[in-house]
Design a protein around this motif. Structure first.
Motif, PDB file in Angstrom:
ATOM      1  N   LYS A 118       0.142  -3.582 -10.367  1.00 19.85           N
ATOM      2  CA  LYS A 118      -1.258  -3.306 -10.683  1.00 19.85           C
ATOM      3  C   LYS A 118      -2.162  -3.601  -9.490  1.00 19.85           C
ATOM      4  O   LYS A 118      -3.056  -2.811  -9.166  1.00 19.85           O
ATOM      5  N   ASN A 119      -1.936  -4.737  -8.807  1.00 14.43           N
ATOM      6  CA  ASN A 119      -2.752  -5.078  -7.638  1.00 14.43           C
ATOM      7  C   ASN A 119      -2.593  -4.061  -6.521  1.00 14.43           C
ATOM      8  O   ASN A 119      -3.548  -3.761  -5.793  1.00 14.43           O
ATOM      9  N   SER A 120      -1.388  -3.537  -6.347  1.00 16.79           N
ATOM     10  CA  SER A 120      -1.171  -2.569  -5.275  1.00 16.79           C
ATOM     11  C   SER A 120      -1.929  -1.278  -5.514  1.00 16.79           C
ATOM     12  O   SER A 120      -2.276  -0.571  -4.564  1.00 16.79           O
ATOM     13  N   TRP A 121      -2.195  -0.946  -6.772  1.00 20.63           N
ATOM     14  CA  TRP A 121      -2.973   0.239  -7.086  1.00 20.63           C
ATOM     15  C   TRP A 121      -4.476  -0.018  -7.040  1.00 20.63           C
ATOM     16  O   TRP A 121      -5.247   0.797  -6.541  1.00 20.63           O
ATOM     17  N   GLU A 122      -4.874  -1.151  -7.586  1.00 15.36           N
ATOM     18  CA  GLU A 122      -6.307  -1.436  -7.671  1.00 15.36           C
ATOM     19  C   GLU A 122      -6.887  -1.929  -6.348  1.00 15.36           C
ATOM     20  O   GLU A 122      -8.078  -1.726  -6.086  1.00 15.36           O
ATOM     21  N   HIS A 123      -6.061  -2.593  -5.533  1.00 15.37           N
ATOM     22  CA  HIS A 123      -6.548  -3.137  -4.258  1.00 15.37           C
ATOM     23  C   HIS A 123      -5.566  -2.829  -3.135  1.00 15.37           C
ATOM     24  O   HIS A 123      -4.898  -3.726  -2.609  1.00 15.37           O
ATOM     25  N   PRO A 124      -5.431  -1.558  -2.749  1.00 16.03           N
ATOM     26  CA  PRO A 124      -4.518  -1.224  -1.653  1.00 16.03           C
ATOM     27  C   PRO A 124      -4.988  -1.848  -0.343  1.00 16.03           C
ATOM     28  O   PRO A 124      -6.157  -2.209  -0.198  1.00 16.03           O
ATOM     29  N   GLY A 125      -4.066  -1.991   0.590  1.00 15.21           N
ATOM     30  CA  GLY A 125      -4.432  -2.587   1.871  1.00 15.21           C
ATOM     31  C   GLY A 125      -3.208  -3.022   2.638  1.00 15.21           C
ATOM     32  O   GLY A 125      -2.078  -2.589   2.365  1.00 15.21           O
ATOM     33  N   VAL A 126      -3.416  -3.911   3.621  1.00 14.61           N
ATOM     34  CA  VAL A 126      -2.352  -4.374   4.514  1.00 14.61           C
ATOM     35  C   VAL A 126      -2.221  -5.884   4.406  1.00 14.61           C
ATOM     36  O   VAL A 126      -3.215  -6.611   4.515  1.00 14.61           O
ATOM     37  N   GLU A 582       2.469   4.622  -2.098  1.00 17.62           N
ATOM     38  CA  GLU A 582       3.614   3.733  -2.203  1.00 17.62           C
ATOM     39  C   GLU A 582       3.400   2.565  -1.252  1.00 17.62           C
ATOM     40  O   GLU A 582       2.600   2.641  -0.316  1.00 17.62           O
ATOM     41  N   GLN A 583       4.109   1.471  -1.481  1.00 20.41           N
ATOM     42  CA  GLN A 583       4.088   0.359  -0.547  1.00 20.41           C
ATOM     43  C   GLN A 583       5.255   0.474   0.420  1.00 20.41           C
ATOM     44  O   GLN A 583       6.346   0.895   0.039  1.00 20.41           O
ATOM     45  N   ALA A 593       4.720  -6.828   8.009  1.00 15.55           N
ATOM     46  CA  ALA A 593       3.592  -6.322   7.220  1.00 15.55           C
ATOM     47  C   ALA A 593       4.109  -5.518   6.035  1.00 15.55           C
ATOM     48  O   ALA A 593       5.195  -4.943   6.067  1.00 15.55           O
ATOM     49  N   VAL A 594       3.316  -5.507   4.969  1.00 22.28           N
ATOM     50  CA  VAL A 594       3.500  -4.610   3.837  1.00 22.28           C
ATOM     51  C   VAL A 594       2.177  -3.892   3.645  1.00 22.28           C
ATOM     52  O   VAL A 594       1.124  -4.526   3.598  1.00 22.28           O
ATOM     53  N   TYR A 595       2.221  -2.562   3.554  1.00 19.87           N
ATOM     54  CA  TYR A 595       0.973  -1.811   3.457  1.00 19.87           C
ATOM     55  C   TYR A 595       1.080  -0.697   2.425  1.00 19.87           C
ATOM     56  O   TYR A 595       2.181  -0.299   2.029  1.00 19.87           O
ATOM     57  N   SER A 596      -0.065  -0.209   1.990  1.00 20.73           N
ATOM     58  CA  SER A 596      -0.131   0.905   1.043  1.00 20.73           C
ATOM     59  C   SER A 596      -0.092   2.205   1.838  1.00 20.73           C
ATOM     60  O   SER A 596      -0.986   2.474   2.641  1.00 20.73           O
ATOM     61  N   GLY A 597       0.961   2.997   1.626  1.00 20.43           N
ATOM     62  CA  GLY A 597       1.161   4.211   2.407  1.00 20.43           C
ATOM     63  C   GLY A 597       0.880   5.469   1.629  1.00 20.43           C
ATOM     64  O   GLY A 597       1.194   5.580   0.441  1.00 20.43           O
ATOM     65  N   ALA A 598       0.280   6.428   2.316  1.00 22.89           N
ATOM     66  CA  ALA A 598      -0.027   7.724   1.707  1.00 22.89           C
ATOM     67  C   ALA A 598       1.230   8.584   1.643  1.00 22.89           C
ATOM     68  O   ALA A 598       2.147   8.429   2.441  1.00 22.89           O
TER      69      ALA A 598
END
Length: 598
Positions: A118-126, A582-583, A593-598
């Motif tokens: 849920k956090n990865s969708w609501e607050h994407p980032g690095v 996706e992460q 690093a882990v990031y939210s990727g398009a």
């Protein structure tokens, strides 16, 4: 034996209320708790103090043993000997649990994995951690290391096309295709990330020691200096526009940015992937051809990693030093994947064959170096994977490759030659590694300088899970391996769930992601365990937003998971725009690093 005195008789004699002392013979088999009477400390002193002690005994004999009753009285000056006071235990009642007001709140209460997704969708980032000597993982901090995942504020609520980190510099591609750079190797005067290349629709990047290799969505390849001092704001004269209205002009590049153009590309053929070592880069085309080029202004590739026999600085052809050259030894194989370590290269073709070339000083090519020869190969050579399965009854096929530092990894689908057992998939998925292991980067449980023969990573091999659709056990493969200079991370392709937000889902249906495991060097806390010790076997770490258990290790139900690709609406409550996201994991030189990727 006379009977014991009654209580009224003791009162007449001025004696205290009797204390019962119970002693049972060892042969006594039955002692009731009701026979115990505690001494009452609230009783007053005896009325007569002349008699210090009066002891009356009553012995009752029984078939099972004997019980002795002893009654004592004490002087007013003597403190009655009794059992030590018993410390009263504090009774703490469980607080009423918060009652979930909705299905989503109930899911968050019962599943830490659901909260991560849920956090990865609501607050994407690095999120980044590890060495911060180059102000990369925490640009706004002077801390030498960052021990646990921390968000880089600049990228909050952003989705990136790609991200690459080094200890001294970072590079990212925004959702719009612009290149962003930061770190002290980029500029000591610019604290945070800065856009350096706009309007080129960059799709992915690779980094060498001092340059960034960028691939556009249209297949154009650019080589950009890492240092801002080597980049200027002045642009080269614009190319003249074509008289054909539908024919676009040549891209205009900033000074310092070079264009890498493979020659003799076929009709419709374009570059679809780029990988880079410290001094070289590899280009893969849509027709399975491989090109290599120099990728550093500091040192020309000299360990055979270009895959062109006899190619050196002295023998290079006329023209730019970094012009691409086709790796012709691979022309007969349709390559589908490429990988690059610090000084070596890998290529995987459609038949499942792995070709390796370049530096082999630590056995990273998976072959024993010949005696009396330099520990390197400048001609792509097939790795003898079939020999690893001699006599096992399995037929191997390599499915993916990865490389970084002085290591090479490849995954294998090993099919049983004989019929499989009922309920079992006929294929076993395994992961192999070769190269250096002094920091634990082999992941095999051993510390070794050189591992020329590929070794199986047992923690990532032979994994299986039950498939509800096929009603059988199926192998768990790897979704990918991210390899840094001394550490690595494997993301499992295990069963995931991202559909609990549907209206038809029940309150007990929760989302969960893919498991991620880490191993290797940890001298700068790049593993994210919160401790500095290296790990020679894959381990779980805590979630991105906390949840680390005792000793820096996560609880079993709060390990980090990576959210798989899915189409969602961003923002709180899913009220934002719809995107596919996706992460992803990135391992660099002493950083992660882990990031939210398009």
């Amino acid at each position: 034996m006379p009977p014991p005195l009654s209580l009224s008789r003791y009162a007449a004699l001025g004696l205290r209320r009797p204390q019962l002392i119970h002693a049972a013979a060892r042969t006594h088999t039955h002692t009731r708790p009701s026979q115990w009477i505690r001494h009452s400390s609230s009783a007053g002193p005896p009325r007569r103090s002349a008699s210090r002690y009066l002891v009356l005994l009553a012995v009752t004999l029984g078939s099972a043993g004997a019980t002795v009753w002893a009654y004592q009285t004490y002087s007013p000056l003597q403190h009655p000997p009794g059992p030590p006071p018993i410390e009263q235990a504090e009774i703490v009642y469980e607080k009423p649990r918060k009652r979930a007001a909705s299905k989503e709140e109930n899911r968050a209460l019962v599943s830490p994995q659901h909260v991560q997704v849920k956090n990865s969708w609501e607050h994407p980032g690095v999120y980044a951690w590890g060495s911060n000597a180059g102000r990369v993982v925490a640009p706004d901090s002077h801390e030498p290391v960052v021990k646990s995942p921390r968000r880089i504020a600049y990228f909050d609520d952003q989705i990136l096309r790609d991200l690459k980190l080094d200890r001294d510099f970072g590079a990212a591609v925004t959702e719009k295709g612009d290149l962003v750079q930061w770190g002290i190797a980029f500029s000591r005067n610019v604290a945070g990330p800065t856009v350096t290349l706009r309007g080129k629709d960059i799709a992915k990047i690779a980094v060498s020691r001092d340059r960034i290799i960028a691939l556009s969505s249209g297949g154009s390849v650019y080589s950009l200096p890492v240092a801002a001092a080597d980049q200027t704001l002045e642009e080269e004269p614009a190319a003249k526009s074509s008289w054909l209205p539908f024919w676009s002009a040549s891209p205009v590049l900033p000074a310092g940015c070079r264009s890498l153009k493979p020659e003799n590309l076929g009709w419709g053929e374009r570059v679809v992937d780029v990988k880079s070592g410290l001094e070289h880069c590899l280009l893969l085309t849509s027709k399975g051809r491989v090109f290599s080029a120099a990728a550093s202004a500091e040192e020309f590739p000299s360990k055979g990693q270009l895959g062109v026999p006899g190619f050196t600085w002295q023998t290079r052809p006329a023209g730019p030093y970094d012009q691409p050259h086709e790796v012709k030894a691979l022309s007969g194989a349709k390559v589908k994947e490429i990988a690059a370590g610090a000084f070596h290269s890998l290529a995987l073709d459609s038949k499942g064959r792995v070709f390796a070339f370049g530096d082999n000083s630590t056995g990273q090519l998976g072959m024993e170096p010949e005696k009396g020869t330099a520990p390197q190969l400048d001609t792509p050579t097939a790795l003898p994977v079939a020999k690893l399965y001699t006599g096992t009854g399995y037929v191997p096929k390599v499915t993916s490759i990865a490389a970084g530092g002085l290591n090479s990894f490849f995954t294998v689908d090993a099919a049983r030659a004989a019929a499989s057992e009922a309920g079992q998939d006929p294929v076993v998925a395994e992961t192999w590694v070769c190269g250096s292991g002094i920091h634990g980067e082999l992941g095999t449980g051993k510390w070794t300088h050189i591992s020329a023969r590929p070794t199986k990573i047992k923690a990532l091999s032979g994994l299986a899970e039950y498939d509800e659709k096929t009603k059988r056990m199926t192998p768990i493969r790897l979704a990918g391996i991210a390899v840094g200079s001394t550490h690595a991370c494997a993301v499992l392709d295990n069963a995931t769930r991202t559909t609990s937000t549907r209206a038809s889902a029940s309150a007990s249906d929760t989302n969960f992601g893919a498991d991620a495991l880490w191993w290797g060097g940890n001298e700068y806390f790049q593993l994210g365990t919160g401790r500095r010790s290296n790990a020679n076997v894959p381990v779980h770490i805590g979630p991105l937003d906390g949840g680390v258990g005792a000793g820096g290790l996560p609880a079993e139900d709060s390990r980090m998971q990576i959210t798989p690709r899915t189409k969602v609406r961003l923002g709180e409550g899913g009220k934002g725009r719809s995107v596919s996201v996706e992460q992803r994991v990135e391992c660099g030189r002493f950083v992660t690093a882990v990031y939210s990727g398009a």
